[in-house]
Design a protein around this motif. Sequence first.
Motif, PDB file in Angstrom:
ATOM      1  N   LYS A 235       0.824  -1.221   0.000  1.00  0.00           N
ATOM      2  CA  LYS A 235       0.000   0.000   0.000  1.00  0.00           C
ATOM      3  C   LYS A 235       0.855   1.267   0.000  1.00  0.00           C
ATOM      4  CE  LYS A 235      -4.109  -1.932   2.231  1.00  0.00           C
ATOM      5  NZ  LYS A 235      -4.883  -1.948   0.990  1.00  0.00           N
ATOM      6  N   GLY A 236       2.180   1.086  -0.097  1.00  0.00           N
ATOM      7  CA  GLY A 236       3.052   2.249  -0.241  1.00  0.00           C
ATOM      8  C   GLY A 236       3.662   2.784   1.048  1.00  0.00           C
ATOM      9  N   TYR A 237       3.503   2.078   2.140  1.00  0.00           N
ATOM     10  CA  TYR A 237       4.104   2.533   3.400  1.00  0.00           C
ATOM     11  C   TYR A 237       5.578   2.161   3.452  1.00  0.00           C
ATOM     12  CZ  TYR A 237      -0.554   3.549   5.124  1.00  0.00           C
ATOM     13  OH  TYR A 237      -1.807   4.073   5.280  1.00  0.00           O
ATOM     14  N   LYS A 238       6.334   2.959   4.212  1.00  0.00           N
ATOM     15  CA  LYS A 238       7.742   2.636   4.465  1.00  0.00           C
ATOM     16  C   LYS A 238       7.810   1.967   5.835  1.00  0.00           C
ATOM     17  CE  LYS A 238      10.915   5.554   3.016  1.00  0.00           C
ATOM     18  NZ  LYS A 238      11.629   6.851   3.062  1.00  0.00           N
ATOM     19  N   VAL A 239       7.982   0.647   5.780  1.00  0.00           N
ATOM     20  CA  VAL A 239       7.807  -0.182   6.977  1.00  0.00           C
ATOM     21  C   VAL A 239       9.155  -0.576   7.580  1.00  0.00           C
ATOM     22  CG1 VAL A 239       6.803  -2.345   7.834  1.00  0.00           C
ATOM     23  CG2 VAL A 239       5.663  -1.112   5.971  1.00  0.00           C
ATOM     24  N   VAL A 240       9.213  -0.601   8.897  1.00  0.00           N
ATOM     25  CA  VAL A 240      10.390  -1.136   9.587  1.00  0.00           C
ATOM     26  C   VAL A 240       9.907  -2.068  10.697  1.00  0.00           C
ATOM     27  CG1 VAL A 240      10.559   1.025  10.905  1.00  0.00           C
ATOM     28  CG2 VAL A 240      12.477  -0.540  10.907  1.00  0.00           C
ATOM     29  N   MET A 241      10.649  -3.160  10.897  1.00  0.00           N
ATOM     30  CA  MET A 241      10.297  -4.095  11.969  1.00  0.00           C
ATOM     31  C   MET A 241      11.186  -3.811  13.176  1.00  0.00           C
ATOM     32  SD  MET A 241      10.289  -7.677   9.878  1.00  0.00           S
ATOM     33  CE  MET A 241       9.069  -8.116   8.641  1.00  0.00           C
ATOM     34  N   ALA A 242      10.612  -3.919  14.369  1.00  0.00           N
ATOM     35  CA  ALA A 242      11.404  -3.764  15.594  1.00  0.00           C
ATOM     36  C   ALA A 242      11.390  -5.079  16.358  1.00  0.00           C
ATOM     37  CB  ALA A 242      10.826  -2.641  16.455  1.00  0.00           C
ATOM     38  N   ALA A 243      12.593  -5.610  16.624  1.00  0.00           N
ATOM     39  CA  ALA A 243      12.703  -6.932  17.253  1.00  0.00           C
ATOM     40  C   ALA A 243      12.552  -6.813  18.766  1.00  0.00           C
ATOM     41  CB  ALA A 243      14.034  -7.584  16.875  1.00  0.00           C
ATOM     42  N   GLY A 244      11.313  -6.622  19.202  1.00  0.00           N
ATOM     43  CA  GLY A 244      11.029  -6.387  20.618  1.00  0.00           C
ATOM     44  C   GLY A 244      10.888  -7.651  21.452  1.00  0.00           C
ATOM     45  N   ASP A 245      10.940  -8.813  20.817  1.00  0.00           N
ATOM     46  CA  ASP A 245      10.982 -10.047  21.620  1.00  0.00           C
ATOM     47  C   ASP A 245      12.439 -10.373  21.865  1.00  0.00           C
ATOM     48  OD1 ASP A 245      10.892 -12.491  22.833  1.00  0.00           O
ATOM     49  OD2 ASP A 245       9.698 -13.502  21.298  1.00  0.00           O
ATOM     50  N   THR A 246      12.946  -9.884  22.985  1.00  0.00           N
ATOM     51  CA  THR A 246      14.360 -10.113  23.310  1.00  0.00           C
ATOM     52  C   THR A 246      14.456 -11.210  24.359  1.00  0.00           C
ATOM     53  OG1 THR A 246      14.236  -8.427  25.028  1.00  0.00           O
ATOM     54  CG2 THR A 246      14.962  -7.696  22.858  1.00  0.00           C
ATOM     55  N   PHE A 247      13.307 -11.797  24.691  1.00  0.00           N
ATOM     56  CA  PHE A 247      13.260 -12.770  25.785  1.00  0.00           C
ATOM     57  C   PHE A 247      13.512 -14.193  25.285  1.00  0.00           C
ATOM     58  CE2 PHE A 247      10.939 -15.630  28.689  1.00  0.00           C
ATOM     59  CZ  PHE A 247      11.549 -15.275  29.886  1.00  0.00           C
ATOM     60  N   ARG A 248      12.807 -14.584  24.228  1.00  0.00           N
ATOM     61  CA  ARG A 248      12.949 -15.959  23.736  1.00  0.00           C
ATOM     62  C   ARG A 248      14.175 -16.056  22.839  1.00  0.00           C
ATOM     63  NH1 ARG A 248      11.344 -18.729  19.303  1.00  0.00           N
ATOM     64  NH2 ARG A 248      10.001 -17.083  18.482  1.00  0.00           N
ATOM     65  N   ALA A 249      15.039 -17.033  23.156  1.00  0.00           N
ATOM     66  CA  ALA A 249      16.222 -17.252  22.323  1.00  0.00           C
ATOM     67  C   ALA A 249      15.734 -17.503  20.906  1.00  0.00           C
ATOM     68  CB  ALA A 249      16.991 -18.456  22.856  1.00  0.00           C
ATOM     69  N   ALA A 250      16.408 -16.985  19.922  1.00  0.00           N
ATOM     70  CA  ALA A 250      16.086 -17.212  18.497  1.00  0.00           C
ATOM     71  C   ALA A 250      14.960 -16.338  17.952  1.00  0.00           C
ATOM     72  CB  ALA A 250      15.778 -18.676  18.198  1.00  0.00           C
ATOM     73  N   ALA A 251      14.262 -15.608  18.838  1.00  0.00           N
ATOM     74  CA  ALA A 251      13.146 -14.790  18.350  1.00  0.00           C
ATOM     75  C   ALA A 251      13.649 -13.690  17.411  1.00  0.00           C
ATOM     76  CB  ALA A 251      12.386 -14.178  19.519  1.00  0.00           C
ATOM     77  N   ILE A 252      14.793 -13.106  17.748  1.00  0.00           N
ATOM     78  CA  ILE A 252      15.323 -12.005  16.928  1.00  0.00           C
ATOM     79  C   ILE A 252      15.742 -12.536  15.552  1.00  0.00           C
ATOM     80  CG2 ILE A 252      17.105 -10.205  16.770  1.00  0.00           C
ATOM     81  CD1 ILE A 252      17.128 -10.172  19.863  1.00  0.00           C
ATOM     82  N   ASP A 253      16.414 -13.690  15.561  1.00  0.00           N
ATOM     83  CA  ASP A 253      16.846 -14.277  14.286  1.00  0.00           C
ATOM     84  C   ASP A 253      15.649 -14.654  13.416  1.00  0.00           C
ATOM     85  OD1 ASP A 253      19.463 -13.954  14.933  1.00  0.00           O
ATOM     86  OD2 ASP A 253      19.732 -15.990  15.710  1.00  0.00           O
ATOM     87  N   GLN A 254      14.590 -15.107  14.065  1.00  0.00           N
ATOM     88  CA  GLN A 254      13.369 -15.476  13.329  1.00  0.00           C
ATOM     89  C   GLN A 254      12.791 -14.248  12.622  1.00  0.00           C
ATOM     90  OE1 GLN A 254      10.230 -16.905  15.908  1.00  0.00           O
ATOM     91  NE2 GLN A 254       8.853 -17.308  14.193  1.00  0.00           N
ATOM     92  N   LEU A 255      12.765 -13.122  13.335  1.00  0.00           N
ATOM     93  CA  LEU A 255      12.231 -11.900  12.730  1.00  0.00           C
ATOM     94  C   LEU A 255      13.171 -11.406  11.629  1.00  0.00           C
ATOM     95  CD1 LEU A 255       9.770  -9.949  13.031  1.00  0.00           C
ATOM     96  CD2 LEU A 255      11.298  -8.442  14.311  1.00  0.00           C
ATOM     97  N   GLU A 256      14.475 -11.536  11.882  1.00  0.00           N
ATOM     98  CA  GLU A 256      15.493 -11.129  10.898  1.00  0.00           C
ATOM     99  C   GLU A 256      15.293 -11.884   9.573  1.00  0.00           C
ATOM    100  OE1 GLU A 256      18.953  -9.330  11.612  1.00  0.00           O
ATOM    101  OE2 GLU A 256      18.570  -9.139   9.459  1.00  0.00           O
TER     102      GLU A 256
END
Length: 286
Positions: free
Chosen positions: A113-134
């Motif tokens: 839809k034309g938005y400039k999107v960024v993801m924020a890796a706010g699950d810093t608790f579960r191991a591997a959550a950041i890599d999953q989002l990455e």
Amino acid sequence: MAFKFSLGAKLKALFSGFKKTLDQSFFDNLEDLLIEGDFGAKNAMMISDEVNERKPKTEEEFLAIVRELLNDKISKAELIPDKDELNVYLVLGVNGVGKTTSIAKLACYYKEKGYKVVMAAGDTFRAAAIDQLELHAQRTGTRIVRQENGSDPGAVIYDAISSAQARGDNLILCDTAGRMHNKENLVRELQKIDKVIRNRVKPENYKKILVIDATTGQNSISQAQIFNEAVGIDALILTKYDSAAKAGALVQIGIPVAFVGTGEHYEDIHEFDKDEFLTSLAGLGE
Ligand SMILES: Nc1nc2c(ncn2[C@@H]2O[C@H](COP(=O)(O)OP(=O)(O)OP(=O)(O)O)[C@@H](O)[C@H]2O)c(=O)[nH]1
Ligand SMILES: [Mg+2]
């Protein structure tokens, strides 16, 4: 998609079983059916009373009354970010409901839809959550702001806001942890994150979105209560609607629904459609 054991199918069987003699036992059965379907005792009694009052003569009339009453209990949320401002969508929910997957789907949906999107890796608790989002960020070609495992999620989101402002991005999708050491920790953490965002983003551009697994049923009602009491929820995403979804709990939660997740692919997200919901999931005809 129609569900074989939908409420509609069960109601039809009940109505025809009683051959239009709507006696006390019919109403007892009707209430039991609705309670079993997670619609709640209050709604079950309200519907039963109303059917008793209106005395439907045909199966169609009967289903139409139930549909009308449920229709009043469900609403749709429109999540339309303001292109000229920075919008922050905080995605919440207990572990495993589909938060991270939904963020990836929403990134595609809003970029389209034309938005400039960024993801924020706010699950810093579960191991591997950041890599999953990455991984989702790479696959969907979305920018991601991340820190180390165990870092403060509020700080990650603070960073994401600063960098989005600097680059002119207009939508941040924030992942969060679904689990902490205990419920109190989770609530406190969410309230900290909430404060960080409230301090930097206009209230109308900040949405707290709760992800609910459509196969969960009754438990999702208490989940919604916990998150709603912690930070206040603006909209729901109903995931796993492609699996054996249950309709009732949604009626009890009473929070407007924005999106429905219907599979594991990025395109498997759709704006909530109330009519379609009542027709297919509840099986209540048009
Ligand atoms: N069939 C189906 N599966 C889904 C849907 N949404 C998510 N899933 C699956 O559900 C599982 C959990 O999804 P995640 O996105 O990792 O859930 P989460 O809430 O981020 O989980 P945690 O990070 O552990 O709290 C994954 O296997 C997803 O592929 C959906 O709409 N339909
Ligand atoms: Mg996740």
